[in-house]
Scaffold this active site. Sequence first.
Site, short mmCIF file in Angstrom:
data_model
loop_
_atom_site.label_atom_id
_atom_site.label_comp_id
_atom_site.label_asym_id
_atom_site.label_seq_id
_atom_site.Cartn_x
_atom_site.Cartn_y
_atom_site.Cartn_z
N CYS A 77 0.72 -10.55 32.66
CA CYS A 77 1.61 -10.88 31.55
C CYS A 77 0.76 -11.50 30.45
O CYS A 77 0.13 -12.54 30.66
CB CYS A 77 2.65 -11.90 32.05
N CYS A 200 1.77 -6.08 25.47
CA CYS A 200 2.75 -6.62 26.42
C CYS A 200 2.88 -5.58 27.53
O CYS A 200 2.97 -4.38 27.25
CB CYS A 200 4.09 -6.83 25.72
N1 DGL Z 1 5.36 -8.57 29.99
C1 DGL Z 1 5.07 -9.78 29.32
C2 DGL Z 1 3.78 -9.70 28.51
O1 DGL Z 1 2.89 -8.93 28.84
C3 DGL Z 1 6.13 -10.52 28.55
C4 DGL Z 1 7.51 -10.00 28.40
C5 DGL Z 1 8.50 -11.10 28.10
O2 DGL Z 1 8.99 -11.69 29.06
O3 DGL Z 1 8.76 -11.41 26.92
O4 DGL Z 1 3.60 -10.40 27.56
#
Ligand code: DGL
Length: 299
Positions: A77, A200
Amino acid sequence: MTSTPRRPIGVFDSGIGGLSVLRALRAELPHERFVYLADSGHAPYGERGDAYVAARTHAITDYLQAAHGIKALVVACNTATAAAIHEARSRYPTLPLIGLEPAVKPAVALTRTGRIGVIGTRGTLTSRKFERLLASLKGQAEFVVQPCDGLAHAIERSTNQGPSAQQAAMETEALCARYIGAMGVFGTQAGQIDTLVLGCTHYLFAEPALRPLVGPQVRLVETGVPVARQTRRLLETGALLENGAPAEPGGPVQLLSTGDVAQLQAAARRWLDLPASCCAAVSVPAMADNSHPEVAVAQ
Ligand code: DGL
């Protein structure tokens, strides 16, 4: 030392996005066991602020260590990495930690027009960590940076079946159109954005919506494969790499969700070809403590 190689690698994200990283990890490390935690009950992270995301990161790390004895953790993440990896490294000095950052460095090597688009959550793209990353590349390319509020959440909800998922899929398309439209012209001609960094982990799953908007020649750059290679290097360095025969194709994996397990099951089936039986519900309290509840098996 004998028991160490059998311990799983922990992987976590605010939701299903990190499955894109898990997919690359399983391909790179077929002999390893994985435990993936989707913190969907507390998602999205992107618009929540650093203190909240850091608290979730620490609670989840405590849980994965206490309940699963993980030997390394991949923070799959970008938002959690930006908010918490620095502190986590001093909090868990003996746990190998692998974080993610938007792949702007590889993008610099790929671009021909010198114009690179970066999409990600507000948390990631307004972080000091990202600011420093861009500053380190000053003069090497121009960056068009676009926070995409709501996009990860829409992708998350679009995974399942049914009318609300269809609604979320339409929302995903509309948000992609709005954000990509705001970034300028994509293409391979001078002055156009020829490389788009998916900052993301959820966004790889929106590729069907993004591709028609940017055209066939624009490169989409994500982080799964380089992160998987980095994880291998770190395991090798720590003599933690598993070398035995894989117990099943791609290696054994357990998927946990603090939110809607059916959503995780749908995503696991769709993107990793994993059966629903791999998935279970789990509760990870907001404040880390020593009494982690047992994993409840999903229906
Ligand atoms: N998948 C996450 C990232 O790579 C964040 C998504 C979220 O919860 O806003 O930043």
